[in-house]
Scaffold this motif. Structure first.
Motif, mmCIF file in Angstrom:
data_model
loop_
_atom_site.group_PDB
_atom_site.id
_atom_site.type_symbol
_atom_site.label_atom_id
_atom_site.label_comp_id
_atom_site.label_asym_id
_atom_site.label_seq_id
_atom_site.Cartn_x
_atom_site.Cartn_y
_atom_site.Cartn_z
ATOM 1 N N PHE A 298 0.843 -1.207 0.000
ATOM 2 C CA PHE A 298 0.000 0.000 0.000
ATOM 3 C C PHE A 298 0.876 1.254 0.000
ATOM 4 N N ARG A 299 0.483 2.213 -0.817
ATOM 5 C CA ARG A 299 1.262 3.456 -0.927
ATOM 6 C C ARG A 299 0.601 4.592 -0.146
ATOM 7 N N ARG A 300 -0.608 4.361 0.327
ATOM 8 C CA ARG A 300 -1.393 5.439 0.922
ATOM 9 C C ARG A 300 -2.424 4.814 1.868
ATOM 10 N N VAL A 301 -2.850 5.582 2.882
ATOM 11 C CA VAL A 301 -3.896 5.088 3.790
ATOM 12 C C VAL A 301 -5.003 6.134 3.855
ATOM 13 N N LYS A 302 -6.224 5.665 3.706
ATOM 14 C CA LYS A 302 -7.375 6.574 3.778
ATOM 15 C C LYS A 302 -8.274 6.085 4.904
ATOM 16 N N ILE A 303 -8.558 6.997 5.855
ATOM 17 C CA ILE A 303 -9.349 6.614 7.027
ATOM 18 C C ILE A 303 -10.725 7.272 6.936
ATOM 19 N N LEU A 304 -11.760 6.499 7.243
ATOM 20 C CA LEU A 304 -13.126 7.017 7.147
ATOM 21 C C LEU A 304 -13.902 6.696 8.412
ATOM 22 N N GLY A 305 -14.612 7.673 8.926
ATOM 23 C CA GLY A 305 -15.469 7.472 10.089
ATOM 24 C C GLY A 305 -16.376 8.680 10.195
ATOM 25 N N GLN A 340 -17.491 11.560 -5.658
ATOM 26 C CA GLN A 340 -17.071 10.491 -6.570
ATOM 27 C C GLN A 340 -15.668 10.088 -6.180
ATOM 28 N N PRO A 341 -15.469 9.423 -5.062
ATOM 29 C CA PRO A 341 -14.093 9.168 -4.618
ATOM 30 C C PRO A 341 -13.368 8.223 -5.582
ATOM 31 N N ILE A 342 -12.107 8.507 -5.795
ATOM 32 C CA ILE A 342 -11.301 7.611 -6.637
ATOM 33 C C ILE A 342 -10.797 6.491 -5.737
ATOM 34 N N ILE A 343 -11.176 5.272 -6.046
ATOM 35 C CA ILE A 343 -10.750 4.135 -5.218
ATOM 36 C C ILE A 343 -9.483 3.560 -5.848
ATOM 37 N N GLU A 344 -8.398 3.640 -5.091
ATOM 38 C CA GLU A 344 -7.107 3.223 -5.646
ATOM 39 C C GLU A 344 -6.697 1.857 -5.094
ATOM 40 N N PRO A 345 -6.204 0.984 -5.968
ATOM 41 C CA PRO A 345 -5.837 -0.358 -5.492
ATOM 42 C C PRO A 345 -4.667 -0.341 -4.526
ATOM 43 N N ASP A 346 -3.814 0.697 -4.588
ATOM 44 C CA ASP A 346 -2.674 0.701 -3.664
ATOM 45 C C ASP A 346 -2.942 1.576 -2.436
ATOM 46 N N THR A 347 -4.229 1.836 -2.167
ATOM 47 C CA THR A 347 -4.599 2.545 -0.932
ATOM 48 C C THR A 347 -5.222 1.546 0.038
ATOM 49 N N LEU A 348 -4.799 1.621 1.286
ATOM 50 C CA LEU A 348 -5.445 0.820 2.326
ATOM 51 C C LEU A 348 -6.537 1.683 2.940
ATOM 52 N N TYR A 349 -7.779 1.225 2.864
ATOM 53 C CA TYR A 349 -8.892 1.966 3.453
ATOM 54 C C TYR A 349 -9.142 1.419 4.860
ATOM 55 N N VAL A 350 -9.298 2.358 5.800
ATOM 56 C CA VAL A 350 -9.526 1.956 7.194
ATOM 57 C C VAL A 350 -10.799 2.648 7.662
ATOM 58 N N VAL A 351 -11.809 1.876 8.046
ATOM 59 C CA VAL A 351 -13.024 2.499 8.589
ATOM 60 C C VAL A 351 -13.043 2.330 10.102
ATOM 61 N N VAL A 352 -13.592 3.335 10.762
ATOM 62 C CA VAL A 352 -13.578 3.353 12.229
ATOM 63 C C VAL A 352 -15.000 3.544 12.725
ATOM 64 N N SER A 353 -15.441 2.660 13.616
ATOM 65 C CA SER A 353 -16.811 2.804 14.119
ATOM 66 C C SER A 353 -16.976 2.053 15.431
ATOM 67 N N GLN A 354 -17.556 2.704 16.403
ATOM 68 C CA GLN A 354 -17.880 2.026 17.652
ATOM 69 C C GLN A 354 -18.963 0.994 17.399
ATOM 70 N N SER A 355 -20.095 1.461 16.857
ATOM 71 C CA SER A 355 -21.279 0.597 16.729
ATOM 72 C C SER A 355 -21.117 -0.440 15.622
ATOM 73 N N GLY A 356 -20.352 -0.077 14.594
ATOM 74 C CA GLY A 356 -20.294 -0.948 13.415
ATOM 75 C C GLY A 356 -21.597 -0.912 12.633
ATOM 76 N N GLU A 357 -22.457 0.052 12.927
ATOM 77 C CA GLU A 357 -23.753 0.121 12.247
ATOM 78 C C GLU A 357 -23.972 1.465 11.579
ATOM 79 N N THR A 358 -23.049 2.408 11.711
ATOM 80 C CA THR A 358 -23.264 3.748 11.178
ATOM 81 C C THR A 358 -23.477 3.675 9.657
#
Ligand code: F6R
Length: 612
Positions: A298-305, A340-358
């Protein structure tokens, strides 16, 4: 955001339904209702008694009739989406003849057209909700069985749902369905329970079945049968519930928030347990589902929450940049999903959630996966929707969080980011010595959190002063900025005092105009290479007579400024934000207590935001 309960057995259903709803009230709390089926003698169809009330479950309980002996029932606590909090919009919703009763979590996307078709067919709609359409459609189905009627209705529906349906013609069963909103069956002795959240079940059984998306079930007093949308049986074996009853009690605390803040040292130990590897100065993260070669690619990390999880994501992005030297950024999942996010194969996407239901975060996950991205999750609730959808991840092990204002889960998110950044760092450039430095820093954090609580009386005094303000600034720079954002968020959420976070560096570019003796500032001033700049900014606030509270470290000499300070134990610079956030929780909590607010159920909010 809403809660569902159901009971079928030999006992009166209403007591379980009411108790279950009060356990779920934290998920949404503007109205509630139950419907109970009472079998009739002489072969007459069963009769439904339904009661709904606006406000808390307590008011629903007061509205119940003296006798409600039916042993089959469903209940719901609502957080308004379609239409205001009014009795007509509270669940259960019923067909015109009252035969079918439905409780529903989630959103039916094509509700408007379904409602229009029903109205055109002469149905008199009595609410503003999407759920009501389901009750009419099920009742109008020509199908013989309730299961077929529910299946054929769901074919017409798009959107998300967890549903429980009762039918006066089939009083021996409740039919439930899940798509995008959690639903659990609790297995008892000659009785069965249904709930959208384990909190409602934990006192009654530890044997549960978590339905999968697209799954339905027929639940009778003595058995259950799960099936898919083509009516094919899916064999589900009950599993043991991971939550213990005492985790959900107040245990002598005045509020869940206070209890959960105090649980942080133990929770922090849990997220670290077994995950620190001294031999290689790294972390052991077996659940990531990615091997070392993949992680290195992975060349990049994208975090979402969302909300606070997004702010901790910002802390995480800095940790990853610092330790792994990979470009990393965090974005609000609620925004990401609408561009329209560009989804890159060399990006690691990390999602963060307490509930896991958001819902916003869950949507981001499915969008990334559809486009071929790899997503891992930092999630608290085991088996939640997002946890099931990601490629792998790190469970937070913070235990159940009931208070709407998140505290211990956020701290564990910070620590999980520390573990992830250490892991990635050691696969890149991070030296053994620096790896050990971070590892030891992580190890010290539980004890350091305990130390912060020793200064609670002092923080409480400062919170009392803040509680009289109309508006409060939170300022922080670089690593301190997410701390300021989270601090402002907490204060807003539970004290209803307006609070705004600013980068300390930006103060002089505009907001300084607002500083007066009536505008307090909470300044994050860590002991790092920016301390003197942060002190200079504090001086600018003080020069304009702005009251200032500093959250700082031992060794930062603020005495010449004569300001109030909260001194937090020093960690490694990369990990400092985790500890610096804790006093902001206490400031918000004590300010809200002083103002007499409902701490655990702040107005207009719900614990897990399962709608857009
Ligand atoms: C803040 C808070 C919310 C949540 C947000 C995301 O105290 O509780 O801002 O952080 O709604 O929720 P989760 O983490 O469940 O995805």
């Amino acid at each position: 955001m809403c809660g569902i309960v159901g009971y079928i057995g030999s006992q009166p259903a209403a007591p379980f339904l009411i108790e279950g709803l009060s356990r779920l009230e934290y998920r949404g709390y503007d109205s509630a209702g139950i419907a109970v089926l009472t079998p009739q003698k002489n072969g007459q169809p069963a009769k439904t008694t339904a009661v709904r009330a606006v406000g808390r479950v307590r008011l629903l309980e007061e509205a119940l009739p003296q006798r409600m002996s039916g042993t089959v029932g469903i209940g719901h606590t609502r957080w308004a989406t379609h239409g205001p909090a009014a009795e007509r919009n509270a669940h259960p919703h019923r067909s015109e003849d009252g035969r079918i009763s439905v409780v529903h979590n989630g959103i039916i996307d094509n509700a408007a057209s379904l409602r229009a078709q029903l109205a055109a067919a002469g149905v008199e709609l009595s609410s503003d909700t999407d759920t009501e359409a389901l009750a009419h459609l099920i009742a109008r189905s020509p199908a013989e069985t309730l299961e077929e009627a529910v299946l054929s209705t769901l074919e017409k529906v798009t959107g998300t749902y967890a549903l429980a349906v009762m039918d006066e013609r089939h009083p021996d069963r409740i039919v439930v369905a899940r798509s995008g909103s959690p639903l659990i069956l609790g297995i008892g002795e000659k009785q069965m329970f249904i709930a959208s959240d384990a909190a409602a079940l934990v006192r009654h059984t530890d044997q549960v079945v978590h339905l999968d998306d697209g799954e339905l079930a027929t639940v009778t007093a003595g058995s259950f049968r799960t099936f898919d949308r083509h009516a094919n049986t899916t064999d589900r074996v009950p599993v043991e519930l991971a939550v213990a009853a005492e985790d959900l009690e107040l245990s002598g605390h005045e509020h869940y928030m206070s209890k959960e803040m105090r649980e942080q040292p133990d929770a922090a130990e849990m997220v670290l347990r077994g995950r620190l590897d001294e031999r290689f100065a790294t972390s052991r993260l077996d659940g990531l589902g990615l091997d070392a070669r993949e992680l290195r690619s992975f060349r990049r990390v994208k975090i979402l929450g969302c909300g606070s999880a997004y702010y901790v994501g910002q802390m995480g992005a800095q940790l990853i940049e610092d330790l792994a030297r990979l470009p990393a950024d965090a974005e609000a999942a609620s925004e990401f999903r609408y561009r329209q996010p560009i989804i890159e194969p060399d990006t690691l996407y990390v999602v963060v959630s307490q509930s896991g239901e958001t819902a916003d975060t869950a949507f981001a996950v499915s969008e990334i996966r559809r486009k071929g991205g790899r997503v891992i999750g930092l999630i608290n609730v085991v088996g939640s929707t997002i946890a099931r959808e990601v490629d792998g991840g790190i469970y937070l092990h913070a235990g159940p969080e009931i208070s709407v204002a998140s505290t211990k889960a956020l701290t564990n998110m910070g620590l999980a980011f520390g573990l992830l950044a250490l892991h990635l760092g050691r696969l890149h450039d991070l030296s053994y010595a620096d790896g050990m430095r971070i590892l030891k820093g992580l190890e010290r954090i539980p004890g350091q959190i305990r130390e912060i609580f020793a200064s609670e009386p002092h923080i409480e005094q400062l919170a009392l002063q803040l509680s009289t303000a109309q508006s409060v600034f939170y300022i922080g720079r670089v690593r301190g900025f997410p701390v300021a954002r989270e601090g402002a968020q907490k204060l807003k959420e539970i004290s209803y005092i307006h609070a705004e976070a600013y980068q300390t560096s930006e103060l002089k570019h505009g907001p300084l105009a607002l500083i007066t003796e009536r505008m307090p500032t909470v300044a994050i001033i860590p002991d790092d290479d920016l301390t003197s700049r942060n002190i200079a900014a504090a001086e600018q606030v003080l020069a304009r007579k702005g009251p200032l509270v500093a959250i700082t470290h031992p060794g930062v000499d603020l005495a010449p400024l004569g300001v109030e300070s909260i001194v937090v134990p020093k960690s490694e610079p990369e990990l400092d934000p985790i500890l610096l956030t804790i006093p902001t929780q206490l400031l918000a909590y004590h300010a809200a207590v002083a103002l007499g607010h409902d701490i655990d159920k702040p107005r207009n909010l719900a614990k897990s935001v399962t709608v857009e």
